[in-house]
Design an enzyme around this catalytic site. Structure first.
Site, short mmCIF file in Angstrom:
data_model
loop_
_atom_site.label_atom_id
_atom_site.label_comp_id
_atom_site.label_asym_id
_atom_site.label_seq_id
_atom_site.Cartn_x
_atom_site.Cartn_y
_atom_site.Cartn_z
N ASP A 1 0.84 -1.20 0.00
CA ASP A 1 0.00 0.00 0.00
C ASP A 1 0.88 1.25 0.00
OD1 ASP A 1 -2.08 1.78 0.22
OD2 ASP A 1 -2.98 0.83 1.97
N ASP A 2 0.96 1.96 -1.13
CA ASP A 2 1.76 3.20 -1.26
C ASP A 2 3.26 2.92 -1.39
OD1 ASP A 2 -0.61 4.56 -0.96
OD2 ASP A 2 -0.07 5.58 0.90
N CYS B 1 -5.35 4.83 -3.95
CA CYS B 1 -5.61 3.47 -3.51
C CYS B 1 -6.84 2.82 -4.13
CB CYS B 1 -5.74 3.43 -1.98
SG CYS B 1 -4.25 3.92 -1.08
N ASP C 1 -0.18 -0.68 -4.98
CA ASP C 1 -1.34 -0.03 -5.59
C ASP C 1 -1.01 1.34 -6.19
OD1 ASP C 1 -1.01 1.28 -3.18
OD2 ASP C 1 -3.07 1.01 -2.49
N ASN C 2 0.04 1.99 -5.72
CA ASN C 2 0.49 3.26 -6.29
C ASN C 2 1.85 3.60 -5.71
OD1 ASN C 2 -2.09 4.14 -4.26
ND2 ASN C 2 -0.09 5.01 -3.73
#
Length: 541
Positions: free
Chosen positions: A45-46, A81, A316-317
């Site tokens: 996540d991130d 997200c 996700d990014n």
């Protein structure tokens, strides 16, 4: 793989005879030898790649990257997200799955999402049509568990075993939906630290699942998302680490959209201290992810299943910490927010490979369906399978040259009291009144990578119809917007390609790109049926 489809009926009959008349161990070996490969997806996540996000993940790089293939040009369809995760699950660009931000109103895990898209995700197809047993653990979509969307009792279709985190990333004091029943966790590290809980549940699944069916396992960890809470044994790691001071760190974003230009340059000492500490904490949370990857890979090896399992690792990014004087966040069009790690190991993937070919997170679902032997052309997915790349069957002349990135900015009609000078329409303001998002931070980009070009072309949906273009070969840190100096023909090609991608669906999203040898540019097609933004673009450039 496709040749096995015709053999399935006879194989099933043989397997039935085996189950009936022969020992269980014989059946297990027979099932393993003929069933489809297993698939594991570990989603962070991130996690950035442009600013050294993989540095703490030494075991992950060894066990997945060195053992397989690393993609150096993997991108997300949206740098936020929920839209990005929706693209992973559906294989669609945001304009097709209609998840535009992290709110329920933005279709994030909403009833509309559940009715229109959730039943057609690639895990649902793996379970219903490819016979996979499926396991999910971790963060799903940011508003999952919201009372207005069915609460934690709602279990998305397609999952045999479901462990979903209620709402956004946390490390302690959270609620899990365990097959639709709420399981509350507190702040005891030995029982509640979420990354470790997900690791243990994943190991339990591997131990107790059926040995007769292939499996898909998706583990979606919280790290390195805020609040950046490390496990106790890792809290004091990286004490001297600071955010990288690259060429685009703490400089003014000249020639860029107003949102970037409003950042204060040079940043204040308080902003720099804040982002450095956040950067260090992000790295500390990743050490537990590294442990999780090691545990899963070792368990697969112990069970004799590693050689028949594809293991994917991605995010996700991306994320930024001080680039163009933006303290920290995502949501921007630049490579540090849209380019992500992607490593895969598995059958027929030679070790120590690196691929520069252009892939996107909309390709993950089609690739996994391809691995399972499912005909991806039957779906409405916008992405394409990169399994041929991993198996060495495709070179740069036979692959796509561009993908779409799109984002719809968020902003309140109420002026932020912490940043009154910025006025209404902004959101996500960080220390020293630096705004990280606004309603007109709404853009669409073509990211192009081919044998003769490495470009990014973006149009903003605002009153200016602002355009940003970067020659990534000459300017990898995106310091200079060349929209006013680049050749007119290139601008026209990229504008036309953006129009096509913004309205594409399914197969039409996979047509040749502007730098693909198969693409033929016809200037007579320019500005036909364009939106109001694009009709004004010609006048602005």
């Amino acid at each position: 793989m496709a040749s096995l489809r015709g053999e399935l009926p006879s194989l099933m009959n043989t397997l039935l005879i085996c189950v009936t008349f022969i020992s269980l161990s014989c059946c297990e070996e027979f099932a393993k030898s003929y069933r489809r490969p297993n698939i594991v997806l570990i989603l962070t996540d991130d996690l950035d790649i442009a600013n050294g996000g993989l540095t703490p993940l030494s075991k992950t790089k060894k066990l997945i990257g060195d053992a397989g293939i690393s993609f150096t040009n993997a991108f997300v369809a949206s740098p936020l997200c929920c839209p990005s995760r929706a693209s992973i699950l559906t294989g669609k660009y945001p304009h097709n799955h209609h998840v535009i931000n992290n709110t329920l109103e933005g279709n994030c895990s909403s009833i509309v999402w559940q009715k229109t898209e959730e039943g057609h995700t690639f895990p649902a197809l793996l379970k219903a049509f490819a016979g996979y047993q499926t396991f999910f653990a971790g963060k799903y979509l940011n508003q999952y568990g919201h009372r207005e969307a069915g609460g934690v009792e709602h279990v998305p279709p397609g999952w045999s075993y479901w462990v979903g985190l209620e709402k956004n990333s946390k490390y302690y004091n959270y609620t899990l939906s365990v097959n639709g029943k709420a399981q509350k966790h507190g702040s005891d590290y030995s029982k509640d630290y979420l990354t470790d809980v997900l690791a243990n549940m994943s190991l339990d699944f591997l131990q107790y699942k059926s040995n007769f069916l292939p499996f898909f396992m998706m583990v979606s960890v919280p790290a390195p998302h805020s609040p950046w809470t490390a496990a106790p044994q890792y809290q004091n790691k990286f004490n001297t680490t600071k955010a990288p001071r690259g060429p685009n760190f703490n400089i003014h974003g000249k020639d860029k959209h107003w949102l970037i230009r409003q950042a204060k340059t040079p940043m204040s000492n308080s902003s720099i201290k804040f982002l450095d500490e956040a950067f260090r904490k992000r790295w500390t949370t990743l050490l537990s992810v590294d442990d999780l990857v090691e545990k899963i890979v070792k368990q697969l090896e112990i069970r004799g299943e590693l050689d028949s399992t594809y293991v994917f690792f991605t995010s996700d990014n991306g994320y930024h910490t001080g680039q163009f004087s933006l303290p920290l966040d995502k949501r921007q069009l630049y490579d540090f927010d849209i380019r992500v790690p992607l490593m895969v190991r598995g059958p027929n993937i030679k070790p120590n490979q690196t691929s520069p070919l252009l892939v996107a997170n909309v390709d993950l679902g089609p690739t996994m369906l391809d691995i399972a032997g499912y005909n991806v052309s039957k779906t409405q997915m916008d992405g394409m399978s990169f399994l041929p790349i991993m198996e060495g069957l495709v070179n740069s002349t036979g692959w796509r040259t561009d993908i779409l990135v799109e984002y719809e900015g968020e902003g309140s009609n109420v002026t932020d009291p912490a940043c009154p000078l910025l006025g209404p329409g902004v959101s996500e303001c960080f220390p020293d009144c630096v705004c990280e998002d606004s309603y007109n931070n709404t853009y669409a980009c073509v990211r192009t990578i081919g044998p003769s070009a490495n470009l990014q072309y973006c149009e903003f949906d605002d009153n200016e119809v602002f355009v940003e273009v970067y020659n990534m070969t000459a300017d990898p840190f995106q310091l200079t917007n060349v929209a006013r100096s680049i050749e007119q023909e290139v601008l026209e090609k990229m504008n036309r390609r953006l129009m096509i991608l913004q309205s594409c669906s399914g197969q039409s999203c996979r047509t040749p790109g502007v730098y693909d040898p198969r693409y033929k540019f016809d200037p007579r097609q320019m500005f036909i049926g364009q939106s109001w933004q694009q009709s004004r673009l010609r006048q602005k450039i």
